[in-house]
Design an enzyme around this catalytic site. Structure first.
Site, PDB file in Angstrom:
ATOM      1  N   SER A  15    -116.065  10.247 -20.515  1.00  0.00           N
ATOM      2  CA  SER A  15    -115.191   9.398 -20.970  1.00  0.00           C
ATOM      3  C   SER A  15    -114.236  10.309 -21.605  1.00  0.00           C
ATOM      4  O   SER A  15    -114.486  10.985 -22.601  1.00  0.00           O
ATOM      5  CB  SER A  15    -115.867   8.628 -21.726  1.00  0.00           C
ATOM      6  N   HIS A  40    -114.367   8.967 -16.666  1.00  0.00           N
ATOM      7  CA  HIS A  40    -114.195   7.724 -16.820  1.00  0.00           C
ATOM      8  C   HIS A  40    -113.181   7.142 -17.671  1.00  0.00           C
ATOM      9  O   HIS A  40    -112.855   7.979 -18.711  1.00  0.00           O
ATOM     10  CB  HIS A  40    -115.596   7.576 -17.630  1.00  0.00           C
ATOM     11  N   ASP A  42    -111.114   4.552 -19.742  1.00  0.00           N
ATOM     12  CA  ASP A  42    -111.347   3.289 -20.374  1.00  0.00           C
ATOM     13  C   ASP A  42    -109.936   2.621 -20.620  1.00  0.00           C
ATOM     14  O   ASP A  42    -109.013   3.293 -21.422  1.00  0.00           O
ATOM     15  CB  ASP A  42    -111.728   3.709 -21.885  1.00  0.00           C
ATOM     16  N   MET A  44    -107.847  -0.231 -22.400  1.00  0.00           N
ATOM     17  CA  MET A  44    -108.069  -1.454 -23.352  1.00  0.00           C
ATOM     18  C   MET A  44    -106.635  -1.908 -23.829  1.00  0.00           C
ATOM     19  O   MET A  44    -105.914  -1.298 -23.977  1.00  0.00           O
ATOM     20  CB  MET A  44    -108.758  -0.910 -24.758  1.00  0.00           C
ATOM     21  N   HIS A  73    -112.783   1.715 -16.102  1.00  0.00           N
ATOM     22  CA  HIS A  73    -113.250   0.702 -16.556  1.00  0.00           C
ATOM     23  C   HIS A  73    -112.270  -0.104 -17.513  1.00  0.00           C
ATOM     24  O   HIS A  73    -111.632   0.252 -18.547  1.00  0.00           O
ATOM     25  CB  HIS A  73    -114.181   1.436 -18.087  1.00  0.00           C
ATOM     26  N   MET A  75    -111.081  -2.860 -20.005  1.00  0.00           N
ATOM     27  CA  MET A  75    -111.623  -3.750 -20.963  1.00  0.00           C
ATOM     28  C   MET A  75    -110.123  -4.684 -21.317  1.00  0.00           C
ATOM     29  O   MET A  75    -109.576  -4.209 -22.443  1.00  0.00           O
ATOM     30  CB  MET A  75    -112.112  -3.034 -22.143  1.00  0.00           C
ATOM     31  N   MET A 144    -123.082  -2.290 -20.987  1.00  0.00           N
ATOM     32  CA  MET A 144    -122.730  -1.663 -22.406  1.00  0.00           C
ATOM     33  C   MET A 144    -123.597  -1.503 -23.460  1.00  0.00           C
ATOM     34  O   MET A 144    -124.464  -2.489 -23.631  1.00  0.00           O
ATOM     35  CB  MET A 144    -121.497  -2.340 -23.001  1.00  0.00           C
ATOM     36  N   GLY A 149    -114.713  -1.060 -27.218  1.00  0.00           N
ATOM     37  CA  GLY A 149    -113.576  -0.965 -27.932  1.00  0.00           C
ATOM     38  C   GLY A 149    -113.240   0.431 -28.401  1.00  0.00           C
ATOM     39  O   GLY A 149    -112.189   0.961 -28.782  1.00  0.00           O
ATOM     40  N   PHE A 150    -114.645   1.051 -28.651  1.00  0.00           N
ATOM     41  CA  PHE A 150    -114.416   2.344 -29.588  1.00  0.00           C
ATOM     42  C   PHE A 150    -115.479   3.480 -29.096  1.00  0.00           C
ATOM     43  O   PHE A 150    -116.430   3.035 -28.671  1.00  0.00           O
ATOM     44  CB  PHE A 150    -114.605   2.468 -30.863  1.00  0.00           C
ATOM     45  N   GLY A 151    -114.937   4.689 -29.061  1.00  0.00           N
ATOM     46  CA  GLY A 151    -115.932   5.665 -28.798  1.00  0.00           C
ATOM     47  C   GLY A 151    -116.453   5.942 -30.133  1.00  0.00           C
ATOM     48  O   GLY A 151    -116.188   5.618 -31.161  1.00  0.00           O
ATOM     49  N   ASP A 182    -123.235   2.684 -20.869  1.00  0.00           N
ATOM     50  CA  ASP A 182    -121.910   3.268 -21.579  1.00  0.00           C
ATOM     51  C   ASP A 182    -121.886   3.291 -23.132  1.00  0.00           C
ATOM     52  O   ASP A 182    -121.682   1.847 -23.569  1.00  0.00           O
ATOM     53  CB  ASP A 182    -120.381   2.461 -20.898  1.00  0.00           C
ATOM     54  N   GLY A 184    -122.413   5.547 -26.828  1.00  0.00           N
ATOM     55  CA  GLY A 184    -123.545   6.148 -27.843  1.00  0.00           C
ATOM     56  C   GLY A 184    -124.565   6.970 -26.901  1.00  0.00           C
ATOM     57  O   GLY A 184    -125.591   7.323 -27.616  1.00  0.00           O
ATOM     58  N   GLY A 204    -118.903  10.288 -23.579  1.00  0.00           N
ATOM     59  CA  GLY A 204    -117.607  10.606 -24.458  1.00  0.00           C
ATOM     60  C   GLY A 204    -117.714  11.694 -25.511  1.00  0.00           C
ATOM     61  O   GLY A 204    -117.850  12.745 -25.182  1.00  0.00           O
ATOM     62  N   SER A 205    -117.832  11.186 -26.762  1.00  0.00           N
ATOM     63  CA  SER A 205    -117.973  11.954 -28.030  1.00  0.00           C
ATOM     64  C   SER A 205    -118.961  12.817 -27.956  1.00  0.00           C
ATOM     65  O   SER A 205    -118.703  14.223 -28.451  1.00  0.00           O
ATOM     66  CB  SER A 205    -117.864  11.207 -29.232  1.00  0.00           C
TER      67      SER A 205
HETATM   68  C1  DX5 Z   1    -116.090   1.977 -25.341  1.00  0.00           C
HETATM   69  C2  DX5 Z   1    -115.845   2.906 -23.974  1.00  0.00           C
HETATM   70  C3  DX5 Z   1    -116.768   4.232 -23.702  1.00  0.00           C
HETATM   71  C4  DX5 Z   1    -116.499   5.400 -24.953  1.00  0.00           C
HETATM   72  C5  DX5 Z   1    -117.825   5.870 -24.769  1.00  0.00           C
HETATM   73  O1  DX5 Z   1    -115.768   0.925 -25.394  1.00  0.00           O
HETATM   74  O2  DX5 Z   1    -116.091   1.943 -22.999  1.00  0.00           O
HETATM   75  O3  DX5 Z   1    -116.285   4.544 -22.541  1.00  0.00           O
HETATM   76  O4  DX5 Z   1    -115.789   6.153 -24.559  1.00  0.00           O
HETATM   77  O5  DX5 Z   1    -117.741   6.787 -25.822  1.00  0.00           O
HETATM   78  P1  DX5 Z   1    -118.909   7.357 -26.656  1.00  0.00           P
HETATM   79  O6  DX5 Z   1    -119.706   8.473 -25.741  1.00  0.00           O
HETATM   80  O7  DX5 Z   1    -118.406   8.169 -27.745  1.00  0.00           O
HETATM   81  O8  DX5 Z   1    -120.036   6.434 -27.127  1.00  0.00           O
HETATM   82 ZN    ZN Z   2    -116.189   2.850 -20.973  1.00  0.00          ZN
END
Ligand code: DX5
Ligand code: ZN
Length: 231
Positions: A15, A40, A42, A44, A73, A75, A144, A149-151, A182, A184, A204-205
């Site tokens: 991501s 990936h 995202d 939003m 993805h 959202m 999910m 919404g947030f990484g 997806d 954490g 992602g992070s």
């Molecule tokens: C959250 C996104 C994820 C996000 C995952 O709404 O859909 O794809 O980027 O990030 P991490 O891996 O940091 O949880």
């Molecule tokens: Zn995602």
């Protein structure tokens, strides 16, 4: 690594939400070199989720710079309206949220008509059973493991049972359906999710916090026994 007598590898979908967007081309090439299977992306809209990210122009720019599989993805509140635009911008797979539409079948149909693989996603509060009516049509189910919404959020451990339930439901079908998770995902939660049956991990992070991305990706290959080659 072996689980249940099989050693098929799960796939890693990186991501870019929390990547260094100013140097996205470098990021993408690093991900290719490090062995990521998918990008990936995202999307939003600030309505379906409390955040705004990026859209078709950035996807199109990225698609011109990589052959990695583009895992989009959505959202957003009205995915049907944007399916063609994301397909034209280079999406290989478009996943939308079950909760965002009144007629999920119409969205799946539109995604396939646009030439993409179709995924359906469920938020943490939506039960696994919600996806069952779509298993004869979709190519992927996205569970999910954080609120979308947030990484950078923590994996919700109660979702592990949901991953298992979706895996059981998918096993009843004689067709290829990927099970993606997806939110954490890190070295530890990757193993938990794979053991529960996930075969595509969105990361992602955690990935971007690692000095050695190649080792980080290699360290998240556990195999669900259900992974498959993607085209
Ligand atoms: C959250 C996104 C994820 C996000 C995952 O709404 O859909 O794809 O980027 O990030 P991490 O891996 O940091 O949880
Ligand atoms: Zn995602």
């Amino acid at each position: 690594m072996l689980y249940g007598g099989v050693n098929l590898e799960n796939l890693i979908s990186a991501s870019i939400l929390n990547a260094d967007l100013l140097h996205l081309e470098d990021v993408i090439h690093k991900l290719e070199t490090a062995g990521a299977d998918m990008l990936h992306f995202d999307v939003m809209d600030g309505v379906f989720v409390n955040n705004i990210s990026f859209g078709m122009p950035l996807l199109k720019a990225m698609a011109g710079a990589t052959h990695l599989f583009k895992d989009v993805h959505l959202m957003i509140t009205d995915p049907l309206k944007y399916v063609d635009a994301f397909a034209q911008a280079g999406a290989d797979l478009i996943t939308f949220h079950y909760e965002s539409v009144s007629d999920p079948f119409a969205v799946v149909e539109a995604i396939h008509a646009a030439g993409c693989k179709a995924g359906i996603s469920i938020k943490p509060s939506t039960p696994a059973e919600a996806v069952i009516p779509f298993l004869d049509k979709v190519d992927l189910v996205l569970v999910m493991t954080v609120e979308p919404g947030f990484g950078g959020q923590g994996y919700i451990h109660e979702m592990t049972e949901k991953i298992e339930a979706v895996r059981r439901a998918i096993s009843g079908w004689d067709r290829d359906i990927m099970l993606e998770v997806d939110g954490g995902i890190n070295g530890e939660t990757a193993e938990i999710a794979c053991k529960a049956g996930a075969d595509v991990l969105v990361v992602g992070s955690y990935l971007f916090s690692q000095e050695d991305m190649t080792a980080a990706i290699a360290g998240m290959r556990f195999g669900s026994g259900e992974a498959e080659e993607i085209e």
